[in-house]
Design an enzyme around this catalytic site. Structure first.
Site, mmCIF file in Angstrom:
data_model
loop_
_atom_site.group_PDB
_atom_site.id
_atom_site.type_symbol
_atom_site.label_atom_id
_atom_site.label_comp_id
_atom_site.label_asym_id
_atom_site.label_seq_id
_atom_site.Cartn_x
_atom_site.Cartn_y
_atom_site.Cartn_z
ATOM 1 N N HIS A 155 0.831 -1.206 0.000
ATOM 2 C CA HIS A 155 0.000 0.000 0.000
ATOM 3 C C HIS A 155 0.865 1.255 0.000
ATOM 4 O O HIS A 155 2.048 1.206 0.313
ATOM 5 C CB HIS A 155 -0.974 0.044 1.189
ATOM 6 C CG HIS A 155 -0.327 0.023 2.542
ATOM 7 N ND1 HIS A 155 -0.072 -1.138 3.242
ATOM 8 C CD2 HIS A 155 0.128 1.026 3.346
ATOM 9 C CE1 HIS A 155 0.502 -0.847 4.393
ATOM 10 N NE2 HIS A 155 0.633 0.455 4.492
ATOM 11 N N HIS A 157 4.007 7.102 3.727
ATOM 12 C CA HIS A 157 4.943 5.990 3.566
ATOM 13 C C HIS A 157 4.476 5.047 2.469
ATOM 14 O O HIS A 157 3.326 5.112 2.030
ATOM 15 C CB HIS A 157 5.152 5.223 4.881
ATOM 16 C CG HIS A 157 3.949 4.513 5.421
ATOM 17 N ND1 HIS A 157 3.107 5.061 6.361
ATOM 18 C CD2 HIS A 157 3.452 3.273 5.173
ATOM 19 C CE1 HIS A 157 2.155 4.197 6.670
ATOM 20 N NE2 HIS A 157 2.330 3.102 5.963
ATOM 21 N N GLU A 180 7.727 1.059 4.993
ATOM 22 C CA GLU A 180 7.209 0.011 5.866
ATOM 23 C C GLU A 180 7.436 -1.312 5.141
ATOM 24 O O GLU A 180 7.225 -1.407 3.937
ATOM 25 C CB GLU A 180 5.703 0.246 6.088
ATOM 26 C CG GLU A 180 5.014 -0.796 6.955
ATOM 27 C CD GLU A 180 3.517 -0.517 7.140
ATOM 28 O OE1 GLU A 180 2.927 0.232 6.334
ATOM 29 O OE2 GLU A 180 2.939 -1.073 8.088
HETATM 30 CO CO CO Z 1 1.166 1.310 6.314
#
Ligand code: CO
Length: 134
Positions: free
Chosen positions: A7, A79, A130
């Site tokens: 994502h 992020h 991440e």
């Molecule tokens: Co995230």
């Protein structure tokens, strides 16, 4: 080592407004808002055919995205999340290569119930990364 883009996270001040933009203006499928007090955010996931957008609104007093929104009041990309098969092996390889892992270096359970770690933006082209074990 990294796999799919899981994502892209976008920090917002008003998650209802942001959700309406994705649902109504852009015609995407969106989840219900999920408060994650242990992460200091409320999230909405926007389902796209090839990935997801994670809308993040601050939750509580010392939300990790509060400072970001002070600097970028309109919101913005916060992020990107890449999938890895083995998060501890990925972490060890990254640390051995000189990358900095945020926090205590131990994976936490993220918004999808899977272990995640965050990597220092200065080591990754100015972008908070991440990694999520899938
Ligand atoms: Co995230």
């Amino acid at each position: 080592m990294i796999g799919r883009l899981n994502h892209v996270a976008i920090a917002v001040r008003d998650i209802e407004k942001a959700t309406a933009i994705y649902r109504d203006t852009l015609g995407a499928r969106v989840s219900a808002p999920a408060p994650l007090p242990e992460h200091g955010v409320t999230t909405v996931f926007v389902e796209l055919p090839n990935t997801k957008i994670e809308l993040l609104q601050p939750l509580g007093e010392d939300s990790p995205i509060a400072k970001f929104l002070e600097r970028s009041p309109e919101g913005g990309v916060h992020h990107v999340c890449y999938e890895v098969e083995d998060i501890l092996a990925a972490r060890d390889r990254l640390v051995a290569g000189g990358a900095r892992v945020l926090g205590d270096g131990e994976p936490k359970i993220g918004a999808h119930g899977k272990p995640v770690l965050f990597l220092h933006p200065k080591d990754f082209c100015g972008t908070l990364v991440e990694i999520e074990e899938v």
